[in-house]
Design a protein around this motif. Structure first.
Motif, mmCIF file in Angstrom:
data_model
loop_
_atom_site.group_PDB
_atom_site.id
_atom_site.type_symbol
_atom_site.label_atom_id
_atom_site.label_comp_id
_atom_site.label_asym_id
_atom_site.label_seq_id
_atom_site.Cartn_x
_atom_site.Cartn_y
_atom_site.Cartn_z
ATOM 1 N N GLN A 43 46.516 62.608 30.962
ATOM 2 C CA GLN A 43 46.438 63.287 32.261
ATOM 3 C C GLN A 43 45.277 62.793 33.120
ATOM 4 O O GLN A 43 45.201 63.135 34.302
ATOM 5 C CB GLN A 43 46.296 64.792 32.045
ATOM 6 N N THR A 44 44.400 61.986 32.544
ATOM 7 C CA THR A 44 43.229 61.526 33.293
ATOM 8 C C THR A 44 43.238 60.036 33.570
ATOM 9 O O THR A 44 42.401 59.554 34.352
ATOM 10 C CB THR A 44 41.933 61.867 32.532
ATOM 11 N N MET A 45 44.147 59.293 32.926
ATOM 12 C CA MET A 45 44.188 57.843 33.119
ATOM 13 C C MET A 45 45.588 57.333 32.823
ATOM 14 O O MET A 45 46.392 58.048 32.215
ATOM 15 C CB MET A 45 43.181 57.154 32.194
ATOM 16 N N SER B 183 45.702 65.088 26.701
ATOM 17 C CA SER B 183 44.643 65.345 27.683
ATOM 18 C C SER B 183 44.140 64.046 28.305
ATOM 19 O O SER B 183 43.825 63.997 29.494
ATOM 20 C CB SER B 183 43.491 66.107 27.037
#
Length: 250
Positions: free
Chosen positions: A19-21, A16
């Motif tokens: 997917q954001t950085m 997770s």
């Protein structure tokens, strides 16, 4: 899969975050904070980020394979360093007519990557030593090589003992099988990676169906053509020694 709840929790927290950085910015501390645990929890299950990546891939794929295929078709690795013997990673589906039909496996491998598309796009964007792409190559090259040997054995099953022994030596000797295994393993992995990294493309069943088992059908065809070519051109010399080389270019 039972017994993996805590380990999967860590791995999914890692996924997770990826997917954001950027992948290189994800730290063990971030993962621990995401699941509300101490850093030791991460190291209890994994030695580093690379192990998280390989294990989560194996877990994701094993779930799909176990749901789709009979246990007798599943391939697992023996226990050892860096191995996951309880997580099947390949399928060997030999049909009664001698065809090695693995199209359903490649479909499930593709679906596995698509289920976490954003995560696997980020992970597979990293190339080179230690990458998931390199791991896939090391994992599947021996299996494709074993498939080639199996196809050779099935093709020559009806030959006489002497002819079979000589043909097997010609077809599997030297670097022939190694080259084919390297080529076809690299080809299907690169195709998977390209499809994942590129924008989704539309494929109709009519377009795909003639090529759905292209890896193993192509290998079987190369073996068939090599055997037939040697027979048509007199592949035996005086003294009973084999003549023309295997997989000779036309």
């Amino acid at each position: 899969m039972a017994g993996y709840d805590s380990k999967l929790c860590v791995a999914e927290a890692f996924a997770s975050l990826v997917q954001t950085m950027p992948l290189e910015r994800v730290t063990v501390g971030m993962v621990a904070e995401r699941i509300g645990k101490h850093r030791k929890t991460f190291y209890y299950h994994f030695s580093d980020r690379g192990e998280v990546i390989t294990w989560l891939f194996r877990y994701d794929l094993a779930q799909g394979l176990k749901a789709l295929f009979d246990d007798g078709l599943l391939v697992c690795e023996p226990a050892g360093e860096g191995a996951y013997p309880t997580l099947p990673f390949y399928v060997r589906n030999m049909q009664s007519d001698g065809r090695l039909y693995n199209a359903p496996f490649f479909d499930e491998l593709s679906r596995t990557l698509e289920r976490r598309r954003a995560y696997y796009r980020a992970v597979l964007s990293v190339r080179g030593p230690g990458s998931l792409e390199e791991y896939l190559y090391r994992l599947y090259r021996p299996q494709i090589k074993q498939d080639i040997m199996l196809l050779i054995e099935r093709r020559l099953a009806d030959e006489g003992p002497l002819e079979r022994a000589v043909e097997q030596e010609l077809l599997s000797g030297g670097s022939n099988v190694d080259f084919l295994a390297e080529f076809f393993t690299g080809a299907f992995i690169q195709r998977m990676v390209k499809r994942l990294l590129d924008e989704p493309c539309q494929r109709s069943l009519e377009e795909v169906r003639p090529y759905e088992n292209i890896v193993h059908d192509s290998l079987a065809l190369l073996i068939e053509r090599s055997v037939n070519s040697r027979r048509q051109t007199g592949g035996w010399t005086k003294g009973g020694q084999p003549g023309s080389p295997p997989f000779a270019a036309e």
